[in-house]
Scaffold this motif. Structure first.
Motif, PDB file in Angstrom:
ATOM      1  N   PHE A  92      40.793  19.040  51.171  1.00 26.40           N
ATOM      2  CA  PHE A  92      41.395  20.094  50.365  1.00 26.40           C
ATOM      3  C   PHE A  92      40.396  21.239  50.260  1.00 26.40           C
ATOM      4  O   PHE A  92      39.250  21.036  49.864  1.00 26.40           O
ATOM      5  N   ASP A  93      40.826  22.437  50.631  1.00 29.18           N
ATOM      6  CA  ASP A  93      40.010  23.642  50.501  1.00 29.18           C
ATOM      7  C   ASP A  93      40.633  24.450  49.368  1.00 29.18           C
ATOM      8  O   ASP A  93      41.659  25.106  49.557  1.00 29.18           O
ATOM      9  N   LEU A  94      40.037  24.367  48.183  1.00 26.08           N
ATOM     10  CA  LEU A  94      40.620  24.916  46.959  1.00 26.08           C
ATOM     11  C   LEU A  94      39.791  26.101  46.487  1.00 26.08           C
ATOM     12  O   LEU A  94      38.577  25.998  46.343  1.00 26.08           O
ATOM     13  N   ARG A  95      40.470  27.217  46.233  1.00 24.02           N
ATOM     14  CA  ARG A  95      39.774  28.435  45.800  1.00 24.02           C
ATOM     15  C   ARG A  95      40.418  28.980  44.536  1.00 24.02           C
ATOM     16  O   ARG A  95      41.638  28.928  44.378  1.00 24.02           O
ATOM     17  N   SER A  96      39.574  29.513  43.680  1.00 23.41           N
ATOM     18  CA  SER A  96      40.041  30.133  42.439  1.00 23.41           C
ATOM     19  C   SER A  96      39.178  31.348  42.154  1.00 23.41           C
ATOM     20  O   SER A  96      38.004  31.386  42.524  1.00 23.41           O
ATOM     21  N   THR A  97      39.757  32.308  41.465  1.00 25.92           N
ATOM     22  CA  THR A  97      39.015  33.473  40.988  1.00 25.92           C
ATOM     23  C   THR A  97      39.288  33.607  39.506  1.00 25.92           C
ATOM     24  O   THR A  97      40.440  33.630  39.086  1.00 25.92           O
ATOM     25  N   TRP A  98      38.204  33.639  38.743  1.00 21.53           N
ATOM     26  CA  TRP A  98      38.303  33.786  37.291  1.00 21.53           C
ATOM     27  C   TRP A  98      37.778  35.169  36.912  1.00 21.53           C
ATOM     28  O   TRP A  98      36.815  35.662  37.493  1.00 21.53           O
ATOM     29  N   HIS A  99      38.389  35.765  35.903  1.00 24.98           N
ATOM     30  CA  HIS A  99      37.934  37.043  35.361  1.00 24.98           C
ATOM     31  C   HIS A  99      37.452  36.773  33.940  1.00 24.98           C
ATOM     32  O   HIS A  99      38.230  36.336  33.085  1.00 24.98           O
ATOM     33  N   LEU A 100      36.165  37.015  33.719  1.00 22.00           N
ATOM     34  CA  LEU A 100      35.527  36.628  32.469  1.00 22.00           C
ATOM     35  C   LEU A 100      34.987  37.836  31.716  1.00 22.00           C
ATOM     36  O   LEU A 100      34.418  38.742  32.322  1.00 22.00           O
ATOM     37  N   PRO A 101      35.127  37.827  30.385  1.00 25.78           N
ATOM     38  CA  PRO A 101      34.791  39.002  29.564  1.00 25.78           C
ATOM     39  C   PRO A 101      33.324  39.070  29.135  1.00 25.78           C
ATOM     40  O   PRO A 101      33.028  39.332  27.972  1.00 25.78           O
ATOM     41  N   ALA A 102      32.407  38.831  30.065  1.00 28.33           N
ATOM     42  CA  ALA A 102      30.983  38.840  29.701  1.00 28.33           C
ATOM     43  C   ALA A 102      30.145  39.176  30.927  1.00 28.33           C
ATOM     44  O   ALA A 102      30.604  39.005  32.060  1.00 28.33           O
ATOM     45  N   PRO A 103      28.912  39.603  30.700  1.00 24.27           N
ATOM     46  CA  PRO A 103      28.011  39.867  31.831  1.00 24.27           C
ATOM     47  C   PRO A 103      27.680  38.571  32.587  1.00 24.27           C
ATOM     48  O   PRO A 103      27.722  37.478  32.017  1.00 24.27           O
ATOM     49  N   ALA A 104      27.327  38.714  33.842  1.00 22.44           N
ATOM     50  CA  ALA A 104      27.041  37.555  34.698  1.00 22.44           C
ATOM     51  C   ALA A 104      25.948  36.660  34.111  1.00 22.44           C
ATOM     52  O   ALA A 104      26.044  35.431  34.196  1.00 22.44           O
TER      53      ALA A 104
END
Length: 166
Positions: free
Chosen positions: A6-18
């Motif tokens: 399984f090649d699973l990818r996700s992108t999260w958008h987070l409300p803070a600096p890296a």
């Protein structure tokens, strides 16, 4: 039969600096049985120190293995070991996975501005090790992928909440 990859990818958008996201992701205060910021995820076993970090400046992350238990929306749990193999604070973390899912994973944090928000790209390339999952994979793969997507959405929400509270 070779287990399905399984090649699973996700992108999260987070409300803070890296840097703040990195700090929460790499917090090693893990106690068995306790939940982490990810809803449906608990610490499965004590953190194992496998040796000194082999990467200078990596905060010792490549010298540990963490064990997490994920409770899926389908009613089963998966226990996964996470052993970092590359740590580039606060940008990139690569790791080997073991337990119920074997393979590799990685996280890349990309700042969207100097003080946040941050995009987190996640990739898992894993094979299930449970016999029943491998037997069902030819027909149940879409269900497993949907359960993974649900679990990842919960993770994104949990991390965003932890960042907001911290």
């Amino acid at each position: 039969m070779t287990p399905r990859l399984f090649d699973l990818r996700s992108t999260w958008h987070l409300p803070a600096p890296a840097g703040k996201v990195w700090d929460v992701l790499t917090d090693l205060d893990l106690r068995p049985g306790e939940p982490v910021w990810w809803p449906g995820c608990t610490v499965a076993a004590p953190l194992v120190r496998t040796g000194p970090s082999d990467a200078p400046g990596a905060d010792g992350l490549t010298g540990i293995t963490a064990f997490l238990r994920f409770h899926t929306p389908l009613g089963y749990s998966l226990t996964v070991s996470i052993h970092p193999t590359l740590s580039v604070p606060p940008r990139e973390l690569a790791f080997d996975a073991g337990g119920d899912l074997e393979g590799r994973g990685g996280i890349v944090l990309t700042p969207e501005g100097p003080e946040g928000p941050t995009t987190m790209d996640i990739r898992w390339t894993v094979r299930p090790t449970r016999r029943w999952m491998n037997l069902l994979a030819p027909v149940a793969a879409p269900v497993f992928v949907a359960a993974h997507a649900h679990t990842m959405r919960k993770g994104e929400q949990g991390l965003a909440k932890a960042l907001d509270e911290g």
